[in-house]
Design a protein around this motif. Structure first.
Motif, PDB file in Angstrom:
ATOM      1  N   SER A   1       0.925  -1.498   0.073  1.00  0.00           N
ATOM      2  CA  SER A   1       0.004  -0.181   0.187  1.00  0.00           C
ATOM      3  C   SER A   1       0.476   1.317  -0.060  1.00  0.00           C
ATOM      4  O   SER A   1       0.496   2.638  -0.840  1.00  0.00           O
ATOM      5  CB  SER A   1      -0.738   0.562   0.887  1.00  0.00           C
ATOM      6  OG  SER A   1      -0.212   0.380   2.748  1.00  0.00           O
ATOM      7  N   LYS A   2       2.288   1.348   0.028  1.00  0.00           N
ATOM      8  CA  LYS A   2       2.835   2.126  -0.051  1.00  0.00           C
ATOM      9  C   LYS A   2       2.844   2.242  -1.312  1.00  0.00           C
ATOM     10  O   LYS A   2       3.018   3.818  -1.723  1.00  0.00           O
ATOM     11  CB  LYS A   2       4.660   1.935   0.581  1.00  0.00           C
ATOM     12  CG  LYS A   2       4.540   1.587   2.408  1.00  0.00           C
ATOM     13  CD  LYS A   2       5.941   1.331   2.908  1.00  0.00           C
ATOM     14  CE  LYS A   2       6.039   0.244   3.687  1.00  0.00           C
ATOM     15  NZ  LYS A   2       7.572   0.402   4.587  1.00  0.00           N
ATOM     16  N   ALA A   3       2.618   1.905  -2.192  1.00  0.00           N
ATOM     17  CA  ALA A   3       2.952   2.137  -3.762  1.00  0.00           C
ATOM     18  C   ALA A   3       2.395   3.054  -3.692  1.00  0.00           C
ATOM     19  O   ALA A   3       2.202   3.863  -5.328  1.00  0.00           O
ATOM     20  CB  ALA A   3       2.940   1.396  -3.828  1.00  0.00           C
ATOM     21  N   CYS A   4       1.398   3.356  -3.668  1.00  0.00           N
ATOM     22  CA  CYS A   4       0.103   4.279  -2.979  1.00  0.00           C
ATOM     23  C   CYS A   4       0.752   5.840  -3.193  1.00  0.00           C
ATOM     24  O   CYS A   4       0.208   7.397  -3.527  1.00  0.00           O
ATOM     25  CB  CYS A   4      -1.055   4.333  -2.581  1.00  0.00           C
ATOM     26  SG  CYS A   4      -1.761   2.672  -3.415  1.00  0.00           S
ATOM     27  N   TYR A   5       1.579   5.899  -2.953  1.00  0.00           N
ATOM     28  CA  TYR A   5       2.392   6.966  -2.319  1.00  0.00           C
ATOM     29  C   TYR A   5       3.694   7.346  -3.181  1.00  0.00           C
ATOM     30  O   TYR A   5       4.565   8.148  -2.539  1.00  0.00           O
ATOM     31  CB  TYR A   5       2.210   7.461  -0.546  1.00  0.00           C
ATOM     32  CG  TYR A   5       1.035   7.470  -0.038  1.00  0.00           C
ATOM     33  CD1 TYR A   5       0.347   8.285  -0.421  1.00  0.00           C
ATOM     34  CD2 TYR A   5       0.546   6.454   0.447  1.00  0.00           C
ATOM     35  CE1 TYR A   5      -1.081   8.337   0.207  1.00  0.00           C
ATOM     36  CE2 TYR A   5      -0.632   6.165   0.913  1.00  0.00           C
ATOM     37  CZ  TYR A   5      -1.515   7.132   0.826  1.00  0.00           C
ATOM     38  OH  TYR A   5      -2.779   6.941   1.308  1.00  0.00           O
ATOM     39  N   GLY A   6       4.078   6.584  -3.796  1.00  0.00           N
ATOM     40  CA  GLY A   6       5.284   6.604  -4.337  1.00  0.00           C
ATOM     41  C   GLY A   6       4.839   7.329  -5.625  1.00  0.00           C
ATOM     42  O   GLY A   6       4.316   8.145  -5.997  1.00  0.00           O
ATOM     43  N   GLU A   7       6.517   7.676  -6.917  1.00  0.00           N
ATOM     44  CA  GLU A   7       6.431   8.253  -7.714  1.00  0.00           C
ATOM     45  C   GLU A   7       5.186   7.976  -9.099  1.00  0.00           C
ATOM     46  O   GLU A   7       4.787   6.966  -9.182  1.00  0.00           O
ATOM     47  CB  GLU A   7       7.931   7.953  -8.454  1.00  0.00           C
ATOM     48  CG  GLU A   7       8.207   8.583  -9.593  1.00  0.00           C
ATOM     49  CD  GLU A   7       8.947   7.998 -11.077  1.00  0.00           C
ATOM     50  OE1 GLU A   7       9.333   8.826 -11.133  1.00  0.00           O
ATOM     51  OE2 GLU A   7       9.810   7.203  -9.446  1.00  0.00           O
ATOM     52  N   ARG A   8       5.335   8.948  -8.954  1.00  0.00           N
ATOM     53  CA  ARG A   8       3.754   8.766 -10.328  1.00  0.00           C
ATOM     54  C   ARG A   8       4.615   8.396 -11.606  1.00  0.00           C
ATOM     55  O   ARG A   8       5.305   8.763 -12.451  1.00  0.00           O
ATOM     56  CB  ARG A   8       3.023  10.161 -10.440  1.00  0.00           C
ATOM     57  CG  ARG A   8       2.290   9.710 -11.368  1.00  0.00           C
ATOM     58  CD  ARG A   8       1.215  11.749 -11.482  1.00  0.00           C
ATOM     59  NE  ARG A   8       0.377  11.117 -12.813  1.00  0.00           N
ATOM     60  CZ  ARG A   8      -0.808  12.458 -12.689  1.00  0.00           C
ATOM     61  NH1 ARG A   8      -0.866  13.460 -12.041  1.00  0.00           N
ATOM     62  NH2 ARG A   8      -1.744  12.278 -13.724  1.00  0.00           N
ATOM     63  N   VAL A   9       4.410   7.118 -12.436  1.00  0.00           N
ATOM     64  CA  VAL A   9       4.636   6.870 -13.787  1.00  0.00           C
ATOM     65  C   VAL A   9       3.268   6.895 -14.574  1.00  0.00           C
ATOM     66  O   VAL A   9       1.905   5.904 -14.041  1.00  0.00           O
ATOM     67  CB  VAL A   9       5.323   5.096 -13.649  1.00  0.00           C
ATOM     68  CG1 VAL A   9       6.561   5.543 -12.552  1.00  0.00           C
ATOM     69  CG2 VAL A   9       4.672   4.381 -12.964  1.00  0.00           C
ATOM     70  N   GLN A  10       4.508   6.619 -15.801  1.00  0.00           N
ATOM     71  CA  GLN A  10       3.636   6.055 -17.272  1.00  0.00           C
ATOM     72  C   GLN A  10       2.527   4.525 -16.953  1.00  0.00           C
ATOM     73  O   GLN A  10       3.533   3.884 -16.506  1.00  0.00           O
ATOM     74  CB  GLN A  10       3.884   6.425 -18.574  1.00  0.00           C
ATOM     75  CG  GLN A  10       2.972   5.738 -20.062  1.00  0.00           C
ATOM     76  CD  GLN A  10       1.872   7.066 -20.603  1.00  0.00           C
ATOM     77  OE1 GLN A  10       2.197   8.299 -19.856  1.00  0.00           O
ATOM     78  NE2 GLN A  10       0.912   6.402 -20.150  1.00  0.00           N
ATOM     79  N   CYS A  11       1.425   4.588 -17.452  1.00  0.00           N
ATOM     80  CA  CYS A  11       0.983   3.610 -17.289  1.00  0.00           C
ATOM     81  C   CYS A  11       0.493   2.796 -18.837  1.00  0.00           C
ATOM     82  O   CYS A  11       0.273   3.519 -19.427  1.00  0.00           O
ATOM     83  CB  CYS A  11      -0.705   3.478 -16.483  1.00  0.00           C
ATOM     84  SG  CYS A  11      -1.095   1.658 -15.543  1.00  0.00           S
TER      85      CYS A  11
ATOM     86  N   CYS B   1       0.526   5.600 -13.103  1.00  0.00           N
ATOM     87  CA  CYS B   1      -0.139   4.421 -11.872  1.00  0.00           C
ATOM     88  C   CYS B   1       0.939   5.187 -10.821  1.00  0.00           C
ATOM     89  O   CYS B   1       1.169   6.259 -10.787  1.00  0.00           O
ATOM     90  CB  CYS B   1       0.850   3.391 -12.688  1.00  0.00           C
ATOM     91  SG  CYS B   1      -0.484   2.146 -13.591  1.00  0.00           S
ATOM     92  N   ARG B   2       1.384   4.386  -9.833  1.00  0.00           N
ATOM     93  CA  ARG B   2       1.730   4.820  -9.085  1.00  0.00           C
ATOM     94  C   ARG B   2       3.807   3.661  -8.680  1.00  0.00           C
ATOM     95  O   ARG B   2       3.122   2.694  -9.648  1.00  0.00           O
ATOM     96  CB  ARG B   2       1.208   5.231  -7.746  1.00  0.00           C
ATOM     97  CG  ARG B   2       0.575   6.255  -7.655  1.00  0.00           C
ATOM     98  CD  ARG B   2       1.581   7.105  -7.420  1.00  0.00           C
ATOM     99  NE  ARG B   2       0.680   8.383  -7.533  1.00  0.00           N
ATOM    100  CZ  ARG B   2       0.762   9.463  -7.107  1.00  0.00           C
ATOM    101  NH1 ARG B   2       2.305  10.109  -7.091  1.00  0.00           N
ATOM    102  NH2 ARG B   2      -0.467  10.661  -6.941  1.00  0.00           N
ATOM    103  N   ARG B   3       4.078   4.306  -8.743  1.00  0.00           N
ATOM    104  CA  ARG B   3       5.526   2.998  -8.079  1.00  0.00           C
ATOM    105  C   ARG B   3       6.002   2.715  -7.447  1.00  0.00           C
ATOM    106  O   ARG B   3       6.617   3.899  -6.602  1.00  0.00           O
ATOM    107  CB  ARG B   3       6.605   3.298  -9.622  1.00  0.00           C
ATOM    108  CG  ARG B   3       7.979   2.891 -10.044  1.00  0.00           C
ATOM    109  CD  ARG B   3       8.738   3.101 -10.559  1.00  0.00           C
ATOM    110  NE  ARG B   3       9.766   2.260  -9.981  1.00  0.00           N
ATOM    111  CZ  ARG B   3      11.073   2.827  -9.375  1.00  0.00           C
ATOM    112  NH1 ARG B   3      10.963   4.126  -9.513  1.00  0.00           N
ATOM    113  NH2 ARG B   3      11.853   2.309  -9.059  1.00  0.00           N
TER     114      ARG B   3
END
Length: 183
Positions: A107-117, A124-126
């Protein structure tokens, strides 16, 4: 030679005769024709146009977090995707990711870097953490009971989409789209 198409308009009284007829009296026992709840839910999902509400946190955990079998098992994807009932209206997913991490870690990934999906998803989030996982790629089959998957073990950064959860008042991951492998 021209063909002549004949159209026939059904008169309203005749159409009303085609409506189901309700018989008066107790001719059969309704419980005899009651469907098993799992079968009924399967048919509802099969006929639906899509989810009416986002999947629950419990269903998300069930679909994307490692189950009882170790990731290294050569038949992992075939067993787990059947047990987890991962499908779309009875059809096999072409690809599905499962990670060997706790839900809190993912769930920490939801606050990660925003990336192309990919797949027409806007973004998406990375994840910032390397996580061990398996990529299940459809090898053969079209319907749920005939899906045969190939396992690809990997360690990478999960790329996820997230949804707002009213209960916890936070973003939670709802699908893993890919895993970015470090170079």
């Amino acid at each position: 030679m021209k063909s002549l198409a004949i159209t026939f308009v059904w008169p309203l009284p005749f159409l009303l005769l085609l409506l189901p007829l309700k018989l008066q009296g107790d001719y059969w026992d309704d419980s005899e024709y009651e469907l098993d709840t799992n079968v009924r839910d399967f048919f509802r999902e099969l006929e639906s146009t899509g989810p009416t509400k986002p999947p629950t946190k419990e269903r998300i955990i069930e679909m994307i977090i490692v189950g009882e079998i170790p990731l290294e098992d050569s038949n992992y994807c075939n067993i787990e995707l059947k047990n987890k009932e991962v499908h779309y209206k009875g059809r096999c997913y072409p690809e599905h990711y499962i990670v060997g991490a706790s839900y809190q870690e993912l769930s920490k990934a939801c606050y990660g870097e925003r990336v192309q999906c990919n797949n027409r998803v806007k973004f998406c989030r990375r994840s910032m953490d390397l996580i061990k996982g398996v990529r299940c790629v459809l090898d053969s089959g079209e319907r749920m009971s005939n899906c045969i998957y190939k396992n690809i073990l990997m360690t990478g950064y999960p790329i996820v989409t997230c949804q707002w959860d009213e209960d916890t008042q936070e973003f939670i991951p709802n699908y893993i789209h890919n895993m970015s492998v470090p170079e």
